[in-house]
Design a protein around this motif. Structure first.
Motif, PDB file in Angstrom:
ATOM      1  N   ALA A   1     -37.287 -17.743 -26.527  1.00  0.00           N
ATOM      2  CA  ALA A   1     -37.233 -19.198 -26.387  1.00  0.00           C
ATOM      3  C   ALA A   1     -36.199 -19.852 -27.316  1.00  0.00           C
ATOM      4  O   ALA A   1     -35.389 -20.672 -26.855  1.00  0.00           O
ATOM      5  N   PRO A   2     -36.167 -19.534 -28.615  1.00  0.00           N
ATOM      6  CA  PRO A   2     -35.136 -20.144 -29.465  1.00  0.00           C
ATOM      7  C   PRO A   2     -33.719 -19.755 -29.034  1.00  0.00           C
ATOM      8  O   PRO A   2     -32.795 -20.577 -29.133  1.00  0.00           O
ATOM      9  N   LEU A   3     -33.558 -18.534 -28.558  1.00  0.00           N
ATOM     10  CA  LEU A   3     -32.235 -18.108 -28.104  1.00  0.00           C
ATOM     11  C   LEU A   3     -31.805 -18.883 -26.870  1.00  0.00           C
ATOM     12  O   LEU A   3     -30.624 -19.249 -26.732  1.00  0.00           O
TER      13      LEU A   3
ATOM     14  N   SER B   1     -32.705 -21.959 -26.200  1.00  0.00           N
ATOM     15  CA  SER B   1     -32.361 -23.303 -26.671  1.00  0.00           C
ATOM     16  C   SER B   1     -31.001 -23.331 -27.344  1.00  0.00           C
ATOM     17  O   SER B   1     -30.227 -24.280 -27.180  1.00  0.00           O
ATOM     18  N   ALA B   2     -30.691 -22.294 -28.102  1.00  0.00           N
ATOM     19  CA  ALA B   2     -29.443 -22.271 -28.869  1.00  0.00           C
ATOM     20  C   ALA B   2     -28.234 -21.944 -28.013  1.00  0.00           C
ATOM     21  O   ALA B   2     -27.120 -22.379 -28.324  1.00  0.00           O
TER      22      ALA B   2
ATOM     23  N   VAL C   1     -41.535 -15.465 -28.023  1.00  0.00           N
ATOM     24  CA  VAL C   1     -41.216 -16.052 -29.334  1.00  0.00           C
ATOM     25  C   VAL C   1     -39.751 -15.811 -29.694  1.00  0.00           C
ATOM     26  O   VAL C   1     -39.082 -16.668 -30.287  1.00  0.00           O
TER      27      VAL C   1
ATOM     28  N   SER D   1     -40.003 -28.447 -26.433  1.00  0.00           N
ATOM     29  CA  SER D   1     -38.874 -27.553 -26.670  1.00  0.00           C
ATOM     30  C   SER D   1     -39.132 -26.195 -26.040  1.00  0.00           C
ATOM     31  O   SER D   1     -40.281 -25.817 -25.767  1.00  0.00           O
ATOM     32  N   ASP D   2     -38.059 -25.445 -25.829  1.00  0.00           N
ATOM     33  CA  ASP D   2     -38.217 -24.095 -25.292  1.00  0.00           C
ATOM     34  C   ASP D   2     -39.040 -23.223 -26.232  1.00  0.00           C
ATOM     35  O   ASP D   2     -39.813 -22.365 -25.791  1.00  0.00           O
ATOM     36  N   SER D   3     -38.889 -23.437 -27.537  1.00  0.00           N
ATOM     37  CA  SER D   3     -39.664 -22.657 -28.508  1.00  0.00           C
ATOM     38  C   SER D   3     -41.157 -22.921 -28.355  1.00  0.00           C
ATOM     39  O   SER D   3     -41.978 -21.991 -28.416  1.00  0.00           O
ATOM     40  N   SER D   4     -41.519 -24.176 -28.139  1.00  0.00           N
ATOM     41  CA  SER D   4     -42.929 -24.518 -27.944  1.00  0.00           C
ATOM     42  C   SER D   4     -43.470 -23.881 -26.672  1.00  0.00           C
ATOM     43  O   SER D   4     -44.595 -23.359 -26.649  1.00  0.00           O
TER      44      SER D   4
ATOM     45  N   THR E   1     -41.738 -12.289 -21.571  1.00  0.00           N
ATOM     46  CA  THR E   1     -40.646 -13.253 -21.618  1.00  0.00           C
ATOM     47  C   THR E   1     -40.438 -13.915 -20.264  1.00  0.00           C
ATOM     48  O   THR E   1     -40.356 -15.138 -20.156  1.00  0.00           O
TER      49      THR E   1
END
Length: 437
Positions: A344-346, A348-349, A341, A38-41, A215
């Motif tokens: 990455a979740p942004l 993915s979302a 950190v 995942s992008d978060s990983s 980033t």
């Protein structure tokens, strides 16, 4: 030339270290995408690297004082190579995050040891030239390491093995060198009150630049693949961004020595925001356009750190350069942990372009605060400023020893310990019999 020849083994060792580091850093996100991470990983890989790197800057000096420079360098290079091979054997996100932290630790320590040797072999007269050659060699090696990925497929095992071999080769020049071990390593120390008193804008800006650079450095390859670029295009894109950051520092440094450095910083942040906004609109529509825009973006973001360091140095007390640069380095490292950190979740979302929303927020913070600070403190006259120094290592690979090698650091060594004796030198040579009691 004689000074360069005398440190050629150290420069070769550093080049090999950066060559492996450039390959290692770009290989992992590309292979992680192929494995379905995942992008978060993948963002946590960057945070892990930054955390390990900062810990290395603080802990490795203690290790070197116990066992010596040569043994420490050999152990760290070997461990870095083992770590890269374990990435190949353990294709799990959590394992990769932990291993990436370990590789950051090893890389920071190995780089500090090489720079410590270079510091010992230079004089105040030659330090500036050696620093320039050292940074240029590291830039070329890092770029070449990334460009190696254009020669094959990162989904196999070959690049993992090649990277591990290069890490092992990096220890040979210093292991076979007859140069005496230098003084103990310099440790970074954070004094927030001193830094804030000298330059509030430097403290905030260095943290925000850490967020931006961390980033992009971690997730730039992920962005490239998500918008449809080939692996070779991604390698070219990331390499050109790094090269542009080095080249842009020359006109930026010229301007900042003659204008208010805060004004130059604001202009760079505005340009970075504009380029990021353009990428959100047109990124991925054409490989050539995307690579060109990313190159310009890298030119801006990778040139900010030296401007901030120069501005902080302008307001530091004489002799405080090492405290200032070391403290800013730790703040920068904290930012590089935070940025991936959050981004990455942004990504993915929403979309891959969310990367540039995070960098834009960081740059906007710099702009607003810098403009306010310009109303609170007048700019220094040009003759009162320290000299701007092109610092190619600043984006990712700076250590406390880099600050000692910097021409702006005091002429007298700051880490000298008269009682220090290298543990290896204290041992009886293998071909001599120890005296009998």
């Amino acid at each position: 030339m004689s000074a360069i020849v005398s440190i050629s083994a150290l420069l070769i060792g550093s080049a090999l270290l950066l060559l492996a580091g450039g390959l290692h850093g770009l290989l992992l996100p590309l292979r992680g995408l192929h494995e379905g991470f995942s992008d978060s990983s993948l963002g946590l890989l960057g945070a892990g690297w930054a955390a390990g790197y900062m810990i290395g800057c603080l802990v490795v000096p203690i290790i070197v004082k116990r066992v010596g420079h040569t043994r420490s360098f050999g152990a760290l290079c070997s461990l870095a190579g083992i770590t890269l091979l374990l990435n190949l054997l353990l294709m799990e996100p959590l394992a990769w995050i932990l291993l990436r932290s370990l590789s950051g630790f090893c890389f920071a320590g190995a780089a500090m040891i090489v720079e410590s040797w270079l510091n010992e072999r230079t004089t105040p007269k030659t330090r500036g030239r050696v620093f320039g050659i050292y940074t240029m060699i590291n830039l070329g090696a890092t770029t070449l390491g990334q460009m190696l990925l254009t020669l094959g497929d990162p989904t196999g095992f070959v690049f993992f093995v090649i990277g591990s071999i290069i890490y092992s080769l990096a220890l040979l020049p210093t292991a076979l060198s007859t140069a005496a071990s230098p003084q103990p390593l310099t440790q970074a120390r954070l004094d927030p009150k001193l830094l804030w008193r000298n330059s509030p804008i430097a403290v905030l800006a260095i943290f925000m630049v850490g967020i931006s650079n961390g980033t992009f450095g971690t997730l730039g390859a992920v962005y490239g693949r998500r918008v449809g670029l080939e692996v070779s295009d991604v390698a070219i894109m990331m390499s050109l961004a790094l090269l542009a950051g080095a080249l842009v520092q020359i006109p930026v440094g010229y301007a900042s020595d003659r204008l208010d450095r805060r004004l130059v910083l604001v202009a760079m942040a505005l340009l970075a925001m504009a380029i990021g906004f353009t990428l959100t609109m047109f990124g991925g529509q054409s490989a050539v356009v995307t690579i060109a825009l990313i190159t310009a973006f890298g030119g801006m973001i990778y040139s900010m750190y030296p401007v901030i360091l120069a501005h902080a140095s302008d307001h530091a007390e004489p002799g405080d350069f090492l405290k200032t640069s070391g403290g800013l380095l730790l703040i920068f490292g904290t930012g590089t942990m935070v940025g991936p950190v959050v981004a990455a979740p942004l990504m993915s979302a929403t979309s891959p372009s969310a990367l540039f929303q995070i960098t834009a927020a960081a740059h906007l913070s710099i702009i607003v605060f810098a403009i306010w600070r310009m109303t609170q403190r007048a700019a220094l006259a040009s003759e009162d400023k320290t000299d701007f120094v092109v610092n190619i290592a600043s984006a990712r690979f700076a250590t406390p020893e880099t600050s000692v090698l910097d021409p702006r650091s005091p002429d007298e060594p700051q880490n000298e310990d008269p009682s220090y004796r290298d543990p290896v030198e204290d041992e009886v040579p293998a071909d001599e019999e120890a005296p009998r009691p």
